[in-house]
Write a protein that holds these residues in place. Structure first.
Motif, short mmCIF file in Angstrom:
data_model
loop_
_atom_site.label_atom_id
_atom_site.label_comp_id
_atom_site.label_asym_id
_atom_site.label_seq_id
_atom_site.Cartn_x
_atom_site.Cartn_y
_atom_site.Cartn_z
N HIS A 511 39.03 36.34 43.69
CA HIS A 511 38.98 35.50 42.49
C HIS A 511 38.23 36.24 41.40
O HIS A 511 37.61 37.30 41.61
N ALA A 512 38.26 35.68 40.20
CA ALA A 512 37.82 36.41 39.00
C ALA A 512 36.33 36.70 38.98
O ALA A 512 35.90 37.66 38.32
N ASN A 513 35.50 35.93 39.67
CA ASN A 513 34.04 36.07 39.56
C ASN A 513 33.42 36.94 40.65
O ASN A 513 32.21 36.95 40.81
N LEU A 514 34.24 37.69 41.38
CA LEU A 514 33.67 38.58 42.39
C LEU A 514 32.96 39.74 41.71
O LEU A 514 33.40 40.24 40.66
N PRO A 515 31.83 40.19 42.29
CA PRO A 515 31.10 41.30 41.67
C PRO A 515 31.87 42.61 41.80
O PRO A 515 32.78 42.76 42.62
#
Length: 902
Positions: A511-515
């Protein structure tokens, strides 16, 4: 007239109270050692007695029969005297075998084939088939919810011998259509007095570049006194083993390739490193008490525990020529990467891809390469304990009995994390050094900046098994002068339980918020182990296995999960299997034209009651599923042995055997699709509680020439006819008024296996001087067979037509050596692989091992051994050899062992 049991009458007079107490205890406990255990001991005693008599008869200048020769002579005597067709391996000395575990040593037996991976031999088949019963001291033994024991779990240091039965007597525990493997551990009465040994070993593995310790020891003693005779034995074993298996692979050949429908090639290529560390702890103990000669009681046990931590480092490269023309809308999912204008070459004279170069048009595409890290942590343990007794009521009548309890469990935690990469260019060759070669010019695959986090999979599973087993047997000796020389009968009652479950909804996409990968904490990203051969990109980055397990809760939260994945109800099964068996058997003998003939005739009746429990998917809801089934089987057996001359024996064996389905195959749960597929068909899968046992009708005809105490030439022709063989396949079924194409295990009607085994063994003692130390063991097996399915005859999966072992031996003075070569021809590993219309075929497997030993004195020796001398490879291919799937390479192992005994 001499008493037939010298000393027995006086023993009874001296200690009548002990006899009364013992008999009362036996009656109260229901324990009147089991028949197979007692007979195994009798066979060993007979073999040793023949050896001792042979030693006494030797001339002064004869070669002394010790070590390898003595073990070969004992094994040969057991084979010669047995009623069944059997091959045995006997320890040269207590606790001394050239291999580390039972699975490895079985690879030297005629008709037995093994597969090695993950650092050890891990599967065993007899005469090309997996339908085995595994016994420990004549008792059924298994691993967790399986039917058989994982034989690598028993170290050879605790063994006395192994018997591989190709035919099955009425007194033996049912369950092996291909054969029975009976593993016998040592007991204190196997030795004359105090015995101790200690083995230390260090082994180096070249690809994992590790040095691992292994240590084992045993203490045994026996005492005589007013209480009779008592013996106690205890043994411990510890083995640590690191390993590195490496694989490079091509996906199945498909088309179109770059829009050309006449050309085939793999859509993906990849590498896999399997690295792991396995620590195996094992212990065995035994107590024997003989208060008077007519009575013996025993208690014994065995335990093993295995901690296996591994990491599977995958890398998958997508070639890209199967994509549709690119459009700049939206993200591109896995498997839809778009390289443009790929150029390729073909293998001469074919339409198969040899090499390819492809480049992406810009940097807006995803999933062109993926690094996957699987981190299985396996934890298993098994225990078996037994108490039993033998009572010779009269010189002719013997009662035996035992009660055994077996418990085993297994669990696994296996998180998986992906790293995704977007290299601009790929260059690849589909068949270099037996596998796939590929590289990414212009992209540093060892830089964290070249990757981003992909999906996370949270796997776990576990299984358990337990059983309680009671048996009692009676044997009456009717005398060698009678036609019916012996009568025996017995009963066995066993209750077995097995359960299994795994996780549900374990896959979590990115998903978009992975580091960013570079932002992960230290110790999160590791370089893969380098490949041993040149396959282009030989190393890459992957998520560290230790990081995943140490931070699993934080990783779950990073992927928006809270806690461990819930269990999947449809995977659960809990089975209870109760069996009751009775047998009757007689030994007979007569003469035909002056030729003595001996034989046995017996029948075993088995009633099996099965209670299976699971869940079915009904409108996306788990609904309990329960079934009760019952089977009755009658298993006759006949053996005949003609003593054609003093050294030439002819045999005929015929019998019926059964092999019960795996417990997981009985799972009554069904998972049914709620919508049709693209062809308009509803699909589902499940187990099959109505499965019948596989029936094997087995015939063996043998001729055996024993021309020396350690010299023999044997030939066995065999045939197995099968009914109800089990395969997993699709079939249309009506469920709830709707037609489903169900994938489940099913019985097929007909199968047959036939072949011939040839074995040769000899020590060349007649040669002069040091040449008299040489010996040779060789065996060859030819097999052909089929299963009849949908009107088509297919050879058995995993069956090699040809297999042989050649073992060169040398033993003279303090020196002994062994050089072994094993070969098995190609075999089919899967038919209609992945539904693509071709078979997955494994090329011939060749293995060479060697050992060299020096004995400093009677108490101490040293051994140097090498496994995988030729650095073997495992190759399989999609239909034809120019379409390879895997090339696998394994560690070469060099071991140095120091052994002390007294």
């Amino acid at each position: 007239m001499n008493h037939p049991y010298p000393g027995r009458a006086s023993d009874v007079r001296r200690n009548p109270f002990a006899l009364k107490i013992v008999v009362a205890a036996l009656a109260g406990a229901g324990l009147l050692a089991g028949a197979p255990v007692a007979r195994a001991q009798d066979a060993q005693v007979a073999a040793e007695k023949e050896q001792e008599e042979g030693l006494k008869a030797q001339p002064v200048n004869a070669v002394i029969v010790t070590g390898v020769r003595r073990a070969a002579q004992s094994a040969q005597t057991i084979k010669r005297n047995s009623d069944e067709v059997v091959d045995s391996i006997v320890a040269e000395e207590a606790g001394k075998f050239p291999d580390k575990n039972v699975a490895e040593i079985l690879g030297r037996v005629t008709g037995v084939q093994i597969r090695r991976e993950f650092g050890e031999a891990n599967s065993v088949i007899v005469r090309g088939l997996p339908g085995l019963a595994t016994l420990l001291n004549g008792r059924e033994v298994f691993t967790s919810s399986g039917r058989n024991l994982y034989l690598a779990d028993i170290p050879t240091t605790m063994l006395q011998r192994i018997d591989v039965y190709k035919t099955q007597g009425a007194e033996m525990v049912e369950g092996g259509t291909a054969g029975v493997i009976d593993v016998r551990t040592s007991r204190p009465f196997d030795f004359k007095g105090f015995t101790a040994n200690l083995n230390g070993r260090i082994e180096h593995r070249d690809k994992s570049n590790t040095n691992d310790p292994q240590v084992s020891g045993m203490l045994s003693n026996r005492w005589k006194g007013a209480f009779g005779e008592v013996g106690v034995l205890a043994g411990l074993s510890y083995q640590k083993g690191n390993y590195h298996d490496e694989v490079t692979w091509n996906s199945p050949p498909e088309h179109p390739v770059a829009g050309n429908r006449t050309v085939t090639g793999p859509f993906d290529l990849g590498h896999v490193n399997y690295q792991g560390e396995r620590m195996r702890y094992a212990a065995n103990w035994a107590v024997q008490w003989r208060p008077v000669r007519e009575v013996e009681l025993f208690a014994e046990g065995w335990s093993t525990r295995i901690d296996h931590d591994a990491q599977r480092q995958f890398f998958t490269g997508h070639v890209g020529w199967n994509a549709q023309p690119w459009t700049p809308s939206g993200d591109v999912e896995w498997g839809q990467g778009r390289y443009t204008n790929p150029t390729y070459t073909l293998f001469p004279g074919t339409n198969q891809i040899d090499s390819v170069t492809a480049t992406k048009p810009d940097g807006n595409y995803h999933f062109f390469a993926a690094s996957g890290s699987q981190a299985p942590r396996d934890d298993s343990e098994g225990h078996q304990g037994a108490i039993g007794a033998r009572w010779d009521i009269t010189p002719k009548l013997r009662l035996t009995g035992e009660l055994a309890r077996t418990i085993s469990r297994w669990k696994q935690e296996m998180p998986i994390m992906e790293l995704l990469a977007d290299p601009q260019t790929i260059t690849a060759r589909t068949y270099v050094n037996g596998g796939a070669w590929f590289d990414y010019p212009g992209t540093d695959m060892m830089s964290p900046d070249s990757y981003r986090l992909g999906a996370f999979t949270d796997n776990w599973s576990g299984s358990r098994g337990q059983s309680t087993d009671w048996r009692a047997d009676a044997t009456y000796d009717n005398g060698e002068d009678s036609f019916f020389r012996e009568f025996s009968s017995g009963v066995r009652v066993a209750s077995r339980k097995a359960s299994y479950q795994h996780e549900s909804a374990n896959f979590v996409g990115a998903h978009a918020n992975l580091p960013a990968v570079a932002a992960l904490p230290g110790g999160a990203i590791c370089p893969s182990m380098p490949l041993s051969e040149n396959y282009g990109m030989n190393q890459w980055l992957t998520v560290c296995d230790d990081y995943m397990h140490a931070n699993i809760d934080q990783i779950r939260k990073m992927y928006l999960r809270d806690g461990r994945t819930e269990p999947w109800p449809y995977s659960l099964y809990r089975n209870t299997e109760d069996t009751t068996a009775f047998y009757a058997k007689t030994k007979f003998g007569f003469a035909v034209g002056g030729i003595p003939v001996e034989g046995t005739a017996g029948v075993r009746y088995v009633k099996t009651e099965l209670d299976v429990n699971g869940f079915s998917n009904v409108q996306n809801n788990p609904v309990p599923a329960h079934r009760n089934t019952s089977d009755n089987d009658i298993l006759p057996n006949l053996t005949m042995k003609a003593l054609l001359t003093k050294d030439l024996i002819g045999r005929f064996n015929a019998g019926k055997a059964i092999q019960r389905p795996n417990f997981g195959d009985f799972n009554p749960g069904e998972s049914l699709g709620t919508a049709p597929n693209s062809q308009g068909i509803y699909e589902g899968n499940g187990g099959n509680p109505d499965l019948k046992p596989v029936i094997g009708k087995n015939y063996d005809l043998a001729l055996e020439w024993y021309f020396a105490p350690t010299g023999s030439l044997t030939t066995t022709v065999f045939r197995h006819d099968f009914e109800n063989y089990i395969v997993r396949r699709l079939g249309m079924e009506t469920i709830g008024g709707r037609e489903y194409r169900m994938d489940r295990p099913r019985n097929v009607n007909e199968g047959q296996l036939k072949g011939v085994e040839i074995g040769y063994r000899q020590f060349y003692d007649f040669l002069p001087g040091w040449l008299g130390g040489f010996g040779l063991e060789a065996n060859y097996t030819y097999m052909e067979g089929y299963l009849l399915e949908d009107g088509k005859r297919n050879p058995f999966v995993g069956m090699s037509k040809n297999a042989y072992n050649i073992v060169g031996l040398y033993e003279r003075g303090p020196w002994s050596a062994r050089l072994a070569y094993n070969y098995r021809s190609q075999f089919v590993d899967a038919y209609n692989y992945r539904g693509l219309g071709f078979n997955l075929v494994v090329e011939p497997i060749k293995t060479a091992d060697a050992s060299l030993s020096y004995r400093f004195n009677e108490n101490m020796g040293i051994t140097l051994d090498v496994e995988n001398i030729t650095d073997r490879t495992y190759n399989d291919y999609h239909g034809i050899a120019s379409n390879p799937r895997d090339v696998r390479r394994y560690d070469r192992v060099v071991g140095l062992s120091l052994r002390w005994r007294m």
